[in-house]
Design a protein around this motif. Sequence first.
Motif, short mmCIF file in Angstrom:
data_model
loop_
_atom_site.label_atom_id
_atom_site.label_comp_id
_atom_site.label_asym_id
_atom_site.label_seq_id
_atom_site.Cartn_x
_atom_site.Cartn_y
_atom_site.Cartn_z
N PHE A 176 -2.42 28.09 -17.23
CA PHE A 176 -3.31 26.98 -16.91
C PHE A 176 -4.57 27.51 -16.25
O PHE A 176 -4.50 28.45 -15.47
N PRO A 177 -5.71 26.89 -16.53
CA PRO A 177 -6.92 27.28 -15.79
C PRO A 177 -6.79 26.91 -14.32
O PRO A 177 -6.19 25.89 -13.98
N HIS A 178 -7.31 27.71 -13.45
CA HIS A 178 -7.24 27.44 -12.01
C HIS A 178 -8.44 26.59 -11.62
O HIS A 178 -9.43 27.07 -11.09
N ASP A 179 -8.33 25.30 -11.88
CA ASP A 179 -9.40 24.37 -11.59
C ASP A 179 -8.82 23.12 -10.95
O ASP A 179 -7.67 23.12 -10.50
N SER A 180 -9.58 22.06 -10.91
CA SER A 180 -9.13 20.84 -10.25
C SER A 180 -7.93 20.21 -10.95
O SER A 180 -7.13 19.53 -10.31
#
Length: 83
Positions: A23-27
């Motif tokens: 998963f992208p490490h974003d909001s």
Amino acid sequence: MEGIMAYTSQGIREFAYVDMSQFPHDSNLCVETILRSLMHLKQELGRKLFVQMDNCARENKNKYTCALAHLLIHTDIFEEKFV
């Protein structure tokens, strides 16, 4: 790895979510970990939600996490929020 610590009527509960870079490490990851933790705690929660996050506006303090807090109050899950 994302971590959540919750203070409930039953005491302190800790959650750790491990991400193997799928998963992208974003909001989105931040909101997902908050929602998963709230689902585990649904029987132990009160009516007030206190959230403390680090100062990373890119992931934590942005319009998506603020929208989540607003949604939790608007749908009458919590009566107040303090971020």
